[in-house]
Design a protein around this motif. Structure first.
Motif, PDB file in Angstrom:
ATOM      1  N   SER A  44       1.062  -1.901   0.095  1.00  0.00           N
ATOM      2  CA  SER A  44      -0.193   0.491   0.204  1.00  0.00           C
ATOM      3  C   SER A  44       0.806   1.243  -0.301  1.00  0.00           C
ATOM      4  O   SER A  44       0.528   2.172  -0.939  1.00  0.00           O
ATOM      5  CB  SER A  44      -1.056   0.187   1.318  1.00  0.00           C
ATOM      6  N   ILE A  45       2.103   1.310   0.516  1.00  0.00           N
ATOM      7  CA  ILE A  45       2.643   2.558   0.942  1.00  0.00           C
ATOM      8  C   ILE A  45       3.500   2.480  -0.810  1.00  0.00           C
ATOM      9  O   ILE A  45       3.703   3.934  -1.411  1.00  0.00           O
ATOM     10  CB  ILE A  45       3.523   2.481   1.790  1.00  0.00           C
ATOM     11  N   ILE A  49       2.757   5.723  -3.056  1.00  0.00           N
ATOM     12  CA  ILE A  49       4.138   6.796  -4.091  1.00  0.00           C
ATOM     13  C   ILE A  49       3.816   6.764  -5.759  1.00  0.00           C
ATOM     14  O   ILE A  49       4.070   7.068  -5.733  1.00  0.00           O
ATOM     15  CB  ILE A  49       5.182   6.403  -3.343  1.00  0.00           C
ATOM     16  N   SER A  50       3.723   5.262  -5.862  1.00  0.00           N
ATOM     17  CA  SER A  50       2.969   5.560  -7.276  1.00  0.00           C
ATOM     18  C   SER A  50       2.465   6.705  -7.527  1.00  0.00           C
ATOM     19  O   SER A  50       2.604   7.106  -9.053  1.00  0.00           O
ATOM     20  CB  SER A  50       2.532   3.706  -7.488  1.00  0.00           C
ATOM     21  N   LEU A  51       1.258   6.027  -6.654  1.00  0.00           N
ATOM     22  CA  LEU A  51       0.004   7.428  -7.739  1.00  0.00           C
ATOM     23  C   LEU A  51       0.372   8.832  -7.355  1.00  0.00           C
ATOM     24  O   LEU A  51       0.074   9.652  -8.099  1.00  0.00           O
ATOM     25  CB  LEU A  51      -0.933   6.867  -7.115  1.00  0.00           C
ATOM     26  N   LYS A  55       2.017   9.683 -10.641  1.00  0.00           N
ATOM     27  CA  LYS A  55       0.974   9.997 -11.407  1.00  0.00           C
ATOM     28  C   LYS A  55       0.283   9.429 -11.867  1.00  0.00           C
ATOM     29  O   LYS A  55      -0.317   8.811 -13.207  1.00  0.00           O
ATOM     30  CB  LYS A  55       0.811  11.230 -11.914  1.00  0.00           C
ATOM     31  N   ASP A  56       0.938   7.664 -11.651  1.00  0.00           N
ATOM     32  CA  ASP A  56       0.791   6.405 -12.463  1.00  0.00           C
ATOM     33  C   ASP A  56       0.867   5.277 -11.501  1.00  0.00           C
ATOM     34  O   ASP A  56       1.344   5.310 -10.666  1.00  0.00           O
ATOM     35  CB  ASP A  56       1.857   6.401 -14.001  1.00  0.00           C
ATOM     36  N   PHE A  57       0.359   3.972 -12.799  1.00  0.00           N
ATOM     37  CA  PHE A  57       0.457   2.714 -11.381  1.00  0.00           C
ATOM     38  C   PHE A  57       1.833   1.983 -11.612  1.00  0.00           C
ATOM     39  O   PHE A  57       2.011   0.666 -11.207  1.00  0.00           O
ATOM     40  CB  PHE A  57      -0.497   1.785 -12.066  1.00  0.00           C
ATOM     41  N   SER A 167      -5.717   6.874   0.129  1.00  0.00           N
ATOM     42  CA  SER A 167      -6.793   5.717   0.752  1.00  0.00           C
ATOM     43  C   SER A 167      -5.087   4.745   0.528  1.00  0.00           C
ATOM     44  O   SER A 167      -5.952   3.644   1.644  1.00  0.00           O
ATOM     45  CB  SER A 167      -8.556   5.435  -0.356  1.00  0.00           C
ATOM     46  N   PHE A 168      -4.863   4.650  -0.035  1.00  0.00           N
ATOM     47  CA  PHE A 168      -3.618   3.086   0.239  1.00  0.00           C
ATOM     48  C   PHE A 168      -2.920   4.039   2.192  1.00  0.00           C
ATOM     49  O   PHE A 168      -2.452   3.073   2.550  1.00  0.00           O
ATOM     50  CB  PHE A 168      -2.411   3.466  -1.052  1.00  0.00           C
TER      51      PHE A 168
END
Lengths: 194, 94
Positions: A44-45, A49-51, A55-57, A167-168
């Protein structure tokens, strides 16, 4: 234990002591709570960080860690069952509660993805985490699990008020309170018993 | 009025075995032996008596090439145990 004459009071004392010997055995060592707590915390962390950062997956493949955890869990449960010399009703009920959670979680994941509501995933996951965690708390008479479950449900509601990527972070807070902290407490309770 | 105590259950080791099994789904012979502190031979004899009375089901199988004996209480055993405890209560001072 010798065969000898004994009074009704002796009989009752013996029954009480034997029932306590079977009942006081505490089989939950917290190992799987810790395994899943740490795996979901990392995933989840990293997802946050990715989002948030990219700003992507791009870092989402970290969730493949859960497959490694599943394989490890199968091996662990298989070995533990071989070592078990007694099966209690609480162990059996608890195993079924978690099986229901896995089935419901799997179905929910597939259905939400299919319907394109992936942004609801973390909220639903948080709601779902609360169910087996609370019931395990009841089964093992272990309040930290019940407390962790309530936190999951509160965080589920909060997740509807904030942007998806955050939410992550709620997910990571949930696994810390519902699984990691109770997991360490269960481990120490188990070690003290032995 | 004192009630008769079931002679099958009114024996220290057999009662200990039944009291252990009443609280669990099933238990291995080794678990029962550890908890009751009895010898394997004596325990085996007493479990056979419980089995013959229909109070306990005994499953013999192999685990890692070693024989394994699993015991579980039957419905008849639960009823007998409950009746025994009720009978015991009639002996206690009110």
């Amino acid at each position: 234990m010798q065969q000898q004459e004994f009074s009704p009071q002796d009989s009752l004392n013996l029954i009480e002591s034997m029932i306590n010997k079977a009942r006081n055995r505490f089989s939950e060592n917290g190992h799987l709570y810790l395994l899943w707590g740490w795996v979901i915390l990392i995933c989840s962390i990293v997802s946050f960080i990715s989002l948030y950062r990219f700003k992507d997956f791009r870092l989402y493949p970290v969730w493949f860690l859960t497959w490694v955890a599943v394989i490890y869990q199968f091996i662990y449960i298989f070995r533990k069952k071989k070592e078990q010399t007694v099966r209690t009703y609480t162990d059996e009920i608890n195993a079924n509660v978690w099986m229901v959670f896995v089935i419901m979680g799997g179905l929910m994941g597939v259905i939400l993805s299919k319907m394109g509501h992936y942004q609801l995933m973390n909220t639903m996951v948080l709601i779902l985490y609360g169910m087996p965690t609370f019931l395990s708390g009841v089964i093992f008479k272990f309040n930290p699990l019940k407390f962790g479950a309530v936190i999951c449900w509160v965080l589920a509601y909060i997740s509807t008020l904030i942007p998806y990527e955050f939410s992550f972070l709620l997910l990571s807070m949930a696994v810390v309170t519902a699984w990691i902290v109770p997991g360490y407490l269960l481990r120490s309770r188990y070690k003290n018993q032995n | 009025m004192f009630k008769d105590l079931d002679p099958i259950l009114h024996s220290q080791l057999r009662l200990a075995v039944m009291s252990l099994l009443i609280g669990v789904k099933e238990a291995e012979f080794t678990f029962i032996k550890d908890k009751t502190g009895s010898t394997a031979g004596n325990l085996s004899v007493q479990i056979t008596k419980l089995k013959e009375a229909g109070y306990v089901e005994v499953i013999k199988q192999f685990k890692d090439n070693y024989p394994q004996t699993i015991c579980k209480i039957t419905a008849e055993g639960i009823t007998a145990f409950e009746t025994y405890v009720k009978a015991l209560q009639s002996y206690l001072p009110k």
